[in-house]
Scaffold this motif. Structure first.
Motif, PDB file in Angstrom:
ATOM      1  N   ALA A  71       0.806  -1.225   0.000  1.00 53.12           N
ATOM      2  CA  ALA A  71       0.000   0.000   0.000  1.00 53.12           C
ATOM      3  C   ALA A  71       0.836   1.271   0.000  1.00 53.12           C
ATOM      4  O   ALA A  71       0.282   2.358  -0.108  1.00 53.12           O
ATOM      5  CB  ALA A  71      -0.931   0.008   1.216  1.00 53.12           C
ATOM      6  N   GLY A  72       2.131   1.135   0.101  1.00 51.06           N
ATOM      7  CA  GLY A  72       2.991   2.304   0.210  1.00 51.06           C
ATOM      8  C   GLY A  72       2.900   3.275  -0.935  1.00 51.06           C
ATOM      9  O   GLY A  72       3.085   4.475  -0.756  1.00 51.06           O
ATOM     10  N   ASP A  73       2.615   2.770  -2.125  1.00 57.96           N
ATOM     11  CA  ASP A  73       2.542   3.635  -3.296  1.00 57.96           C
ATOM     12  C   ASP A  73       1.123   3.876  -3.781  1.00 57.96           C
ATOM     13  O   ASP A  73       0.926   4.416  -4.863  1.00 57.96           O
ATOM     14  CB  ASP A  73       3.378   3.032  -4.425  1.00 57.96           C
ATOM     15  N   VAL A  74       0.128   3.476  -3.003  1.00 56.99           N
ATOM     16  CA  VAL A  74      -1.260   3.710  -3.399  1.00 56.99           C
ATOM     17  C   VAL A  74      -1.554   5.197  -3.227  1.00 56.99           C
ATOM     18  O   VAL A  74      -1.355   5.762  -2.154  1.00 56.99           O
ATOM     19  CB  VAL A  74      -2.236   2.843  -2.566  1.00 56.99           C
ATOM     20  N   GLU A  75      -2.010   5.805  -4.302  1.00 56.32           N
ATOM     21  CA  GLU A  75      -2.230   7.252  -4.324  1.00 56.32           C
ATOM     22  C   GLU A  75      -3.169   7.723  -3.213  1.00 56.32           C
ATOM     23  O   GLU A  75      -4.182   7.096  -2.934  1.00 56.32           O
ATOM     24  CB  GLU A  75      -2.819   7.645  -5.682  1.00 56.32           C
ATOM     25  N   ASN A  76      -2.793   8.814  -2.589  1.00 54.88           N
ATOM     26  CA  ASN A  76      -3.598   9.488  -1.568  1.00 54.88           C
ATOM     27  C   ASN A  76      -3.979   8.573  -0.401  1.00 54.88           C
ATOM     28  O   ASN A  76      -5.073   8.665   0.141  1.00 54.88           O
ATOM     29  CB  ASN A  76      -4.856  10.110  -2.197  1.00 54.88           C
ATOM     30  N   THR A  77      -3.079   7.683  -0.024  1.00 52.61           N
ATOM     31  CA  THR A  77      -3.377   6.712   1.031  1.00 52.61           C
ATOM     32  C   THR A  77      -2.300   6.725   2.101  1.00 52.61           C
ATOM     33  O   THR A  77      -1.106   6.706   1.795  1.00 52.61           O
ATOM     34  CB  THR A  77      -3.507   5.296   0.435  1.00 52.61           C
ATOM     35  N   LYS A  78      -2.737   6.749   3.339  1.00 53.25           N
ATOM     36  CA  LYS A  78      -1.843   6.669   4.495  1.00 53.25           C
ATOM     37  C   LYS A  78      -2.100   5.339   5.199  1.00 53.25           C
ATOM     38  O   LYS A  78      -3.252   4.968   5.431  1.00 53.25           O
ATOM     39  CB  LYS A  78      -2.106   7.805   5.488  1.00 53.25           C
ATOM     40  N   VAL A  79      -1.037   4.628   5.530  1.00 53.86           N
ATOM     41  CA  VAL A  79      -1.149   3.383   6.281  1.00 53.86           C
ATOM     42  C   VAL A  79      -0.668   3.653   7.697  1.00 53.86           C
ATOM     43  O   VAL A  79       0.487   4.025   7.914  1.00 53.86           O
ATOM     44  CB  VAL A  79      -0.321   2.245   5.650  1.00 53.86           C
ATOM     45  N   LEU A  80      -1.575   3.466   8.660  1.00 54.62           N
ATOM     46  CA  LEU A  80      -1.261   3.694  10.062  1.00 54.62           C
ATOM     47  C   LEU A  80      -1.212   2.353  10.773  1.00 54.62           C
ATOM     48  O   LEU A  80      -2.200   1.616  10.788  1.00 54.62           O
ATOM     49  CB  LEU A  80      -2.316   4.594  10.704  1.00 54.62           C
ATOM     50  N   CYS A  81      -0.074   2.019  11.342  1.00 54.55           N
ATOM     51  CA  CYS A  81       0.108   0.768  12.071  1.00 54.55           C
ATOM     52  C   CYS A  81      -0.046   1.085  13.552  1.00 54.55           C
ATOM     53  O   CYS A  81       0.713   1.890  14.104  1.00 54.55           O
ATOM     54  CB  CYS A  81       1.483   0.184  11.758  1.00 54.55           C
ATOM     55  N   ILE A  82      -1.034   0.436  14.182  1.00 53.55           N
ATOM     56  CA  ILE A  82      -1.455   0.839  15.525  1.00 53.55           C
ATOM     57  C   ILE A  82      -1.419  -0.337  16.496  1.00 53.55           C
ATOM     58  O   ILE A  82      -1.997  -1.401  16.228  1.00 53.55           O
ATOM     59  CB  ILE A  82      -2.882   1.426  15.470  1.00 53.55           C
ATOM     60  N   SER A  83      -0.757  -0.127  17.622  1.00 54.34           N
ATOM     61  CA  SER A  83      -0.762  -1.097  18.722  1.00 54.34           C
ATOM     62  C   SER A  83      -0.521  -0.324  20.014  1.00 54.34           C
ATOM     63  O   SER A  83      -0.477   0.905  20.010  1.00 54.34           O
ATOM     64  CB  SER A  83       0.322  -2.158  18.523  1.00 54.34           C
ATOM     65  N   LYS A  84      -0.337  -1.063  21.099  1.00 57.63           N
ATOM     66  CA  LYS A  84       0.008  -0.417  22.367  1.00 57.63           C
ATOM     67  C   LYS A  84       1.516  -0.445  22.618  1.00 57.63           C
ATOM     68  O   LYS A  84       1.971  -0.096  23.703  1.00 57.63           O
ATOM     69  CB  LYS A  84      -0.747  -1.073  23.522  1.00 57.63           C
ATOM     70  N   ASP A  85       2.296  -0.836  21.598  1.00 56.24           N
ATOM     71  CA  ASP A  85       3.747  -0.790  21.719  1.00 56.24           C
ATOM     72  C   ASP A  85       4.192   0.634  22.010  1.00 56.24           C
ATOM     73  O   ASP A  85       3.559   1.598  21.567  1.00 56.24           O
ATOM     74  CB  ASP A  85       4.417  -1.234  20.408  1.00 56.24           C
ATOM     75  N   LEU A  86       5.285   0.769  22.719  1.00 55.47           N
ATOM     76  CA  LEU A  86       5.844   2.094  22.939  1.00 55.47           C
ATOM     77  C   LEU A  86       6.352   2.660  21.615  1.00 55.47           C
ATOM     78  O   LEU A  86       6.830   1.921  20.758  1.00 55.47           O
ATOM     79  CB  LEU A  86       6.985   2.034  23.945  1.00 55.47           C
TER      80      LEU A  86
END
Length: 166
Positions: A71-86
């Motif tokens: 998904a890194g090069d998909v136009e107008n798209t942000k990938v947010l990776c979410i956890s409780k990791d510091l």
């Protein structure tokens, strides 16, 4: 409450993911530079929320790598990776892996992301952590795709998440 499994053993989340067509709940998460990010910071973009228990597990780490690649090069798209990791763990992991098409955000401060998206485990050995799920949000803040991964040890359905953007 959603029921998922961890190596076949049943565990539960706080509730169910936001419904397709609903307005995505806002959030306040911590970035790797310790700044605060909200959903409004990504307004006008497609947003893929890659939610998982910890980047320090094999499947979670692979999901970050895979979304970075797919998904890194998909136009107008942000990938947010979410956890409780510091945030420091995220920073270390992404730097070591050379991942620059995803943004890592942490729910460690108050756990409200997990509550609002209803992905916090309520029992089992990972109680308090976030379950493996994907939520795709359109530029207007509407939920267009969700997946609660039924077995925590399995990767999410990357292709279906990306298809939702077309």
């Amino acid at each position: 409450m959603a029921q998922v499994t961890l190596h076949g053993d049943k565990i539960h989340t706080q509730g169910t993911l936001p419904k397709k067509g609903s307005t995505a709940p806002n959030f306040k998460l911590t970035a790797t530079d310790l700044s605060t990010k909200t959903l409004k910071d990504y307004s006008g973009h497609n947003v893929i929320l890659n939610i998982f228990p910890s980047v320090d597990t094999g499947t979670c780490a692979q999901s970050v790598r895979s979304f970075n690649k797919k998904a890194g090069d998909v136009e107008n798209t942000k990938v947010l990776c979410i956890s409780k990791d510091l945030p420091f763990a995220f920073s270390r992991f992404c730097a070591a892996e050379g991942l620059d098409h995803v943004e890592s955000l942490s729910d460690f401060k108050d756990g409200n992301f997990g509550k609002h998206y209803e992905v916090t485990f309520t029992d089992g050995p990972m109680e308090g952590l976030l379950s493996r799920a994907v939520v795709v949000i359109d530029p207007d803040g509407k939920v267009i795709y969700t997946q609660q991964v039924p077995e925590i040890a399995d990767e999410p359905d990357y292709e279906s998440a990306l298809q939702a953007l077309k």
